[in-house]
Design an enzyme around this catalytic site. Structure first.
Site, PDB file in Angstrom:
ATOM      1  N   HIS A 181      40.043  40.283  50.146  1.00 23.36           N
ATOM      2  CA  HIS A 181      41.216  39.992  49.140  1.00 23.36           C
ATOM      3  C   HIS A 181      40.400  39.521  48.043  1.00 23.36           C
ATOM      4  O   HIS A 181      39.402  38.526  47.596  1.00 23.36           O
ATOM      5  CB  HIS A 181      41.215  39.130  49.443  1.00 23.36           C
ATOM      6  CG  HIS A 181      42.695  39.719  50.760  1.00 23.36           C
ATOM      7  ND1 HIS A 181      41.762  38.890  52.598  1.00 23.36           N
ATOM      8  CD2 HIS A 181      43.768  40.231  50.950  1.00 23.36           C
ATOM      9  CE1 HIS A 181      42.740  39.547  53.372  1.00 23.36           C
ATOM     10  NE2 HIS A 181      44.029  40.131  52.518  1.00 23.36           N
ATOM     11  N   HIS A 182      40.941  39.297  46.262  1.00 25.71           N
ATOM     12  CA  HIS A 182      40.615  38.802  45.128  1.00 25.71           C
ATOM     13  C   HIS A 182      40.451  36.938  45.316  1.00 25.71           C
ATOM     14  O   HIS A 182      41.783  36.583  46.037  1.00 25.71           O
ATOM     15  CB  HIS A 182      42.158  39.253  43.900  1.00 25.71           C
ATOM     16  CG  HIS A 182      42.218  38.965  42.993  1.00 25.71           C
ATOM     17  ND1 HIS A 182      42.825  38.364  42.512  1.00 25.71           N
ATOM     18  CD2 HIS A 182      40.522  38.695  41.828  1.00 25.71           C
ATOM     19  CE1 HIS A 182      42.436  37.716  40.942  1.00 25.71           C
ATOM     20  NE2 HIS A 182      40.882  37.809  41.177  1.00 25.71           N
ATOM     21  N   GLY A 183      39.866  37.229  45.105  1.00 25.19           N
ATOM     22  CA  GLY A 183      39.897  35.695  44.593  1.00 25.19           C
ATOM     23  C   GLY A 183      40.503  34.574  43.638  1.00 25.19           C
ATOM     24  O   GLY A 183      40.095  33.816  42.464  1.00 25.19           O
ATOM     25  N   THR A 213      46.825  41.027  42.493  1.00 18.64           N
ATOM     26  CA  THR A 213      46.521  40.583  41.218  1.00 18.64           C
ATOM     27  C   THR A 213      45.086  41.267  41.040  1.00 18.64           C
ATOM     28  O   THR A 213      44.506  40.585  42.333  1.00 18.64           O
ATOM     29  CB  THR A 213      46.295  39.186  40.793  1.00 18.64           C
ATOM     30  OG1 THR A 213      45.422  37.998  41.794  1.00 18.64           O
ATOM     31  CG2 THR A 213      47.937  38.845  40.203  1.00 18.64           C
TER      32      THR A 213
END
Ligand code: ZLS
Ligand code: CA
Ligand code: ZN
Length: 390
Positions: A181-183, A213
């Site tokens: 997942h995006h941080g 995002t």
């Protein structure tokens, strides 16, 4: 299993509190703090605990959490009770602070949060005091939490707190995130500063994959006079990326980032949901490839804060994090790929009882990332790095 010899050149510290492990998000919830128990059992069965300094993580204080989080949010987090989900008078706050299915209210929630955050704070402080060169907190890495709200199984952002600590001693800190997942929470926290370069590799699909995002062209504030401009680096990927392409891409991007930005310390989020066969993930990495990224970051010999993150197939999360602990100890070669007979909960590692099961072959997944696409990413990152100085 013989004990792993203690490395002479540098110190590795392990920050954990066993009271994190029994917390329960609910039986159908994918986040299982119990995976930390399994990780610890593997690490101990291999004798790795003899080669590290072991610290009992203390709970982060309210004031420490408030270095990043809004106090109204912390007050709510401290007071909320499992039954409150159904109380109409609480519903406004529950919506405001984003509690619900992803971020449920469970018994001991505040204790759970303050303990995993305390681990990352302790770890960062050991690095700052030169009492450790590599500090590990597998219970941390909860990269989605925002200043004033919970998000994606994360309630307080231990990584942001750890990096804020590192920034007291280092002019520049680099953040690297290999969770699928995006941080977003870490990126957002340091969006407007050039003192943190955030780099996240993730599955990106704006409409169908959380949090939506982290596009390649999302690189920081658009105003060129804002110091944070260009200091968010995103590597959006499609399903099924394999070992060889991921390792190559990781080195092609992280290497030049470190060489250009010249950070004084690195925070590395090792979310294990980028492994093949993860319950939520869609990449196709084996334990060895995930570990190769950790090994590569280690070669730069910078103070390293290592945290966990996602990972929803506990037997594989624990394999990856045990293997990565051995890498950080320079002891990967000393470890038997056959899981020791003596490990507690050994039944979880059958039928192969291997530290390196063939995850990429167990679920048929095409690599949807073409060579051309990956080359384009590397090219575009090179262009972004022209704006960055160390
Ligand atoms: O990076 O996709 C979403 C949001 C939803 C779909 C799921 N429903 C419950 C809420 C609305 C759009 N959330 C993701 C969050 C992923 C967080 C990753 C954290 C990290 O790895 C760092 C630790 C999501 N994906 C899958 C689920 N949620 C999910 C799957 C299964 C369940 C059970 C419990 C709860 C409801 C049923 C749930 C969530
Ligand atoms: Ca990521
Ligand atoms: Zn994740």
């Amino acid at each position: 299993q013989n004990a792993i010899p203690r490395p002479s050149g540098y110190r590795v510290s392990w920050h954990a509190n066993p009271d994190v492990e029994p917390h329960h998000f609910g039986s159908s919830h994918p986040m299982k703090p119990w995976r930390l128990t399994l990780t610890k059992q593997l690490v101990m069965a291999y004798g790795m605990h003899h080669a590290m300094d072991l610290y009992l993580a203390r709970a982060a204080t309210y004031e420490e959490l408030a270095e990043f989080h809004h106090t109204d949010y912390l007050d709510f987090l401290q007071q909320v009770m499992p039954g409150d989900m159904e109380k109409p008078e609480k519903s406004e706050s529950i919506v405001k602070y984003n509690f619900g299915d992803d971020c449920p209210i469970f018994n001991g929630l505040y204790e759970y949060c303050s303990l995993y955050a305390g681990g990352s704070l302790d770890a960062a402080r050991k690095l700052c005091n030169n009492q450790s060169e590599i500090a590990i907190n597998w219970s941390g890495g909860l990269h989605h939490a925002k200043k004033g709200e919970a998000s994606g199984f994360c309630y307080v952002n231990d990584i942001v707190l750890g990096i804020l600590q590192l920034l007291r001693h280092h002019p520049r800190v680099m953040y690297v995130d290999i969770d699928v997942h995006h941080g977003d929470g870490v990126e957002q926290a340091f969006w407007s500063t050039d003192r943190v370069l955030t780099v996240s590799f993730h599955k990106y699909d704006k409409d169908n994959f959380f949090p939506g995002t982290g596009a390649r062209d999302s690189t920081g504030p658009s105003h060129p006079l804002n110091p944070g401009a260009h200091h968010a680096l995103n590597v959006p990927l499609h399903d099924g990326i394999d070992d060889k392409s991921y390792i190559q891409l990781f080195k092609d991007i992280v290497g030049p980032c470190i060489e250009t930005y010249k950070p004084g310390a690195i925070a590395l989020q090792c979310g294990a949901d980028s492994l093949g066969c993860d319950r939520l993930g869609c990449f196709n990495l084996n334990v060895g490839a995930h570990g190769a990224c950790v090994a590569y970051v280690k070669t730069f010999n910078l103070p390293l804060l290592v945290v966990g993150g996602g990972g929803y197939t506990p037997r594989n999360v624990s394999r990856a994090w045990a293997h990565e602990t051995s890498i950080l100890l320079d002891a990967a070669d000393l470890i038997d790929p056959n899981i020791p007979e003596t490990v507690t909960f050994r039944n979880h590692f059958g039928p192969d009882y291997s530290l390196f099961p063939p995850l990429s072959e167990m679920r048929k997944l095409d690599n949807k990332n073409s060579r051309a696409y990956l080359n384009g990413l590397v090219q575009s990152v090179r262009e972004q790095l022209r704006y960055i100085r160390g």
